[in-house]
Scaffold this motif. Structure first.
Motif, short mmCIF file in Angstrom:
data_model
loop_
_atom_site.label_atom_id
_atom_site.label_comp_id
_atom_site.label_asym_id
_atom_site.label_seq_id
_atom_site.Cartn_x
_atom_site.Cartn_y
_atom_site.Cartn_z
N MET A 113 66.68 -52.14 99.54
CA MET A 113 65.39 -52.39 98.94
C MET A 113 65.20 -53.89 98.76
N ALA A 114 64.04 -54.39 99.09
CA ALA A 114 63.75 -55.82 99.00
C ALA A 114 63.54 -56.23 97.55
N VAL A 115 63.89 -57.45 97.24
CA VAL A 115 63.66 -58.01 95.92
C VAL A 115 62.20 -58.45 95.84
N VAL A 116 61.53 -58.07 94.77
CA VAL A 116 60.14 -58.44 94.58
C VAL A 116 60.08 -59.88 94.08
N SER A 117 59.30 -60.69 94.75
CA SER A 117 59.17 -62.08 94.35
C SER A 117 58.10 -62.23 93.28
N ARG A 118 58.50 -62.73 92.15
CA ARG A 118 57.54 -63.00 91.06
C ARG A 118 56.47 -63.97 91.55
N TYR A 119 56.88 -64.91 92.37
CA TYR A 119 55.94 -65.91 92.88
C TYR A 119 54.87 -65.29 93.76
N THR A 120 55.26 -64.44 94.69
CA THR A 120 54.30 -63.79 95.58
C THR A 120 53.35 -62.89 94.79
N VAL A 121 53.89 -62.17 93.82
CA VAL A 121 53.05 -61.31 92.99
C VAL A 121 52.10 -62.16 92.16
N ALA A 122 52.55 -63.28 91.64
CA ALA A 122 51.69 -64.17 90.86
C ALA A 122 50.54 -64.70 91.73
N LEU A 123 50.84 -65.07 92.96
CA LEU A 123 49.77 -65.52 93.87
C LEU A 123 48.78 -64.39 94.12
N HIS A 124 49.27 -63.17 94.29
CA HIS A 124 48.41 -62.00 94.50
C HIS A 124 47.50 -61.82 93.28
N ILE A 125 48.08 -61.85 92.09
CA ILE A 125 47.32 -61.67 90.86
C ILE A 125 46.20 -62.71 90.75
N LEU A 126 46.55 -63.96 90.93
CA LEU A 126 45.57 -65.04 90.78
C LEU A 126 44.46 -64.96 91.83
N THR A 127 44.83 -64.55 93.04
CA THR A 127 43.82 -64.41 94.09
C THR A 127 42.88 -63.25 93.77
N LEU A 128 43.43 -62.18 93.25
CA LEU A 128 42.60 -61.03 92.83
C LEU A 128 41.66 -61.44 91.70
N LEU A 129 42.18 -62.18 90.73
CA LEU A 129 41.33 -62.65 89.62
C LEU A 129 40.25 -63.61 90.13
N ALA A 130 40.59 -64.45 91.10
CA ALA A 130 39.60 -65.36 91.68
C ALA A 130 38.51 -64.56 92.40
N TYR A 131 38.92 -63.55 93.12
CA TYR A 131 37.96 -62.69 93.83
C TYR A 131 37.03 -62.00 92.83
N SER A 132 37.61 -61.47 91.77
CA SER A 132 36.83 -60.80 90.74
C SER A 132 35.82 -61.75 90.10
#
Length: 141
Positions: free
Chosen positions: A1-20
């Motif tokens: 199982m791959a390790v989830v990157s906090r950094y990648t998830v943080a970028l995802h979150i911020l991009t989603l918030l920007a889109y919203s």
């Protein structure tokens, strides 16, 4: 199982918030964000907490509660995000001290230091050139 990157998830979150913020301007709940990332809301809330401490997101409580960007998306660099969520150095040294009587072990960490420093500086310079606004443009085509 791959390790989830906090950094990648943080970028995802911020991009989603920007889109919203460009669409409805509404606050997004951690449950909604977790569905986009396809992960547990508790994990999302931990990352949102780190982003909030750095001023990159804001939370609203009560009616219409949720999360929004704390700055404009073109003011949030990838480096800002990295510094908010990654607590470890880019490169780590040995878990235990190498044998100091070995010709390699005695000097390996000191010898690696300038290489690691240069690599980390190059990464930081590169990350400082990109923003959440840039990622949003790349993501939503």
């Amino acid at each position: 199982m791959a390790v989830v990157s906090r950094y990648t998830v943080a970028l995802h979150i911020l991009t989603l918030l920007a889109y919203s913020s460009t669409r409805s301007g509404t606050y997004l709940t951690s449950d909604f964000i977790a569905k986009s990332v396809n992960t547990n809301p508790v994990f999302i809330r931990r990352i949102l907490s780190s982003l909030s401490a750095s001023g990159l997101v804001q939370v609203k409580y009560g009616t219409g509660s949720g999360w929004c960007l704390g700055k404009k998306s073109d003011e949030i660099t990838f480096l800002d995000v990295y510094e908010a969520v990654e607590q470890k150095q880019l490169f780590e040294y040995h878990h235990s001290t190498p044998n100091q009587f070995c010709p390699i072990g005695g000097n390996i960490q000191t010898s690696l230091e300038p290489y690691y420093h240069a690599a980390e500086q190059a990464m930081r310079t590169s990350l400082s050139r990109s923003t959440i606004a840039d990622l949003l443009l790349d993501t939503v085509q």
